[in-house]
Design a protein around this motif. Structure first.
Motif, PDB file in Angstrom:
ATOM      1  N   UNK A   1       0.823  -1.214   0.000  1.00  0.00           N
ATOM      2  CA  UNK A   1       0.000   0.000   0.000  1.00  0.00           C
ATOM      3  C   UNK A   1       0.853   1.258   0.000  1.00  0.00           C
ATOM      4  N   UNK A   2       2.137   1.141   0.171  1.00  0.00           N
ATOM      5  CA  UNK A   2       3.028   2.292   0.213  1.00  0.00           C
ATOM      6  C   UNK A   2       3.447   2.712  -1.181  1.00  0.00           C
ATOM      7  N   UNK A   3       3.887   3.971  -1.267  1.00  0.00           N
ATOM      8  CA  UNK A   3       4.518   4.431  -2.506  1.00  0.00           C
ATOM      9  C   UNK A   3       5.735   5.270  -2.168  1.00  0.00           C
ATOM     10  N   UNK A   4       6.494   5.637  -3.175  1.00  0.00           N
ATOM     11  CA  UNK A   4       7.774   6.326  -2.950  1.00  0.00           C
ATOM     12  C   UNK A   4       7.603   7.644  -2.242  1.00  0.00           C
ATOM     13  N   UNK A   5       6.451   8.273  -2.351  1.00  0.00           N
ATOM     14  CA  UNK A   5       6.239   9.584  -1.751  1.00  0.00           C
ATOM     15  C   UNK A   5       5.879   9.532  -0.267  1.00  0.00           C
TER      16      UNK A   5
END
Length: 178
Positions: free
Chosen positions: A171-175
């Motif tokens: 569920x995570x992203x680079x931002x």
């Protein structure tokens, strides 16, 4: 045995590393092989398998993978003979094996491969290379099927936590800040 060790060792270490790695170096191996042979010259067991790799079910959808050094049969029953090295023989070193996930996985694998009444457990074959003389010990690790239930519950818990962590990661992203 020495020739096999030496060939393998040289694939990973150059001669310039020998002093740094002493006493775990080629110069110590021949005396260690002689000492080991003398210490265990009265062993009476049948080697059933060596370097056994496989997987065993933990629940209906997950397996754990293993590689056993040796499966042996002696007067005690069927056991895994697991080779470990150490730098100091201490109570901490000997006591760690009864709670080890790896060692208990080996016992679980034995219970999956042989009838319960034939299982001894694991014999941790410890070798301690020292500058002033090596030490050798065998630490027995035995668990009944009932005792293995605690290990199994812990394994399921850790596997569930890993699954949960991977779900969170997806569920995570680079931002994301964290």
């Amino acid at each position: 045995a020495y020739n096999e060790f030496y060939t393998y060792y040289r694939e990973h270490y150059n001669e310039v590393d020998d002093d740094k790695n002493f006493p775990k170096s080629p110069a110590s191996v021949v005396p260690a092989l002689v000492e080991y042979t003398q210490k265990y010259s009265r062993d009476e067991f049948e080697v059933l398998h060596t370097e056994v790799a496989g997987s065993v079910p933990i629940d209906e959808k997950r397996n754990l993978h293993f590689r056993l050094d040796a499966v042996i049969r002696d007067k005690d029953g069927v056991a895994v003979l697991e080779h470990k090295t150490g730098s100091r023989l201490t109570r901490t070193w000997t006591d760690q094996w009864s709670l080890s996930m790896q060692i208990n996985l080996y016992i679980h694998a034995l219970y999956m491969m042989y009838p319960n009444e034939k299982i001894y457990g694991v014999k941790v074959n410890g070798t301690f290379f020292k500058k002033t003389g090596n030490e050798y010990i065998r630490v027995p690790v035995r668990k009944t099927p009932d005792m293995m239930q605690v290990w199994w519950w812990n394994v399921l818990h850790y596997m569930d936590m890993l699954d949960w962590n991977f779900e969170q990661l997806e569920e995570c992203n680079e931002g994301d800040d964290i």
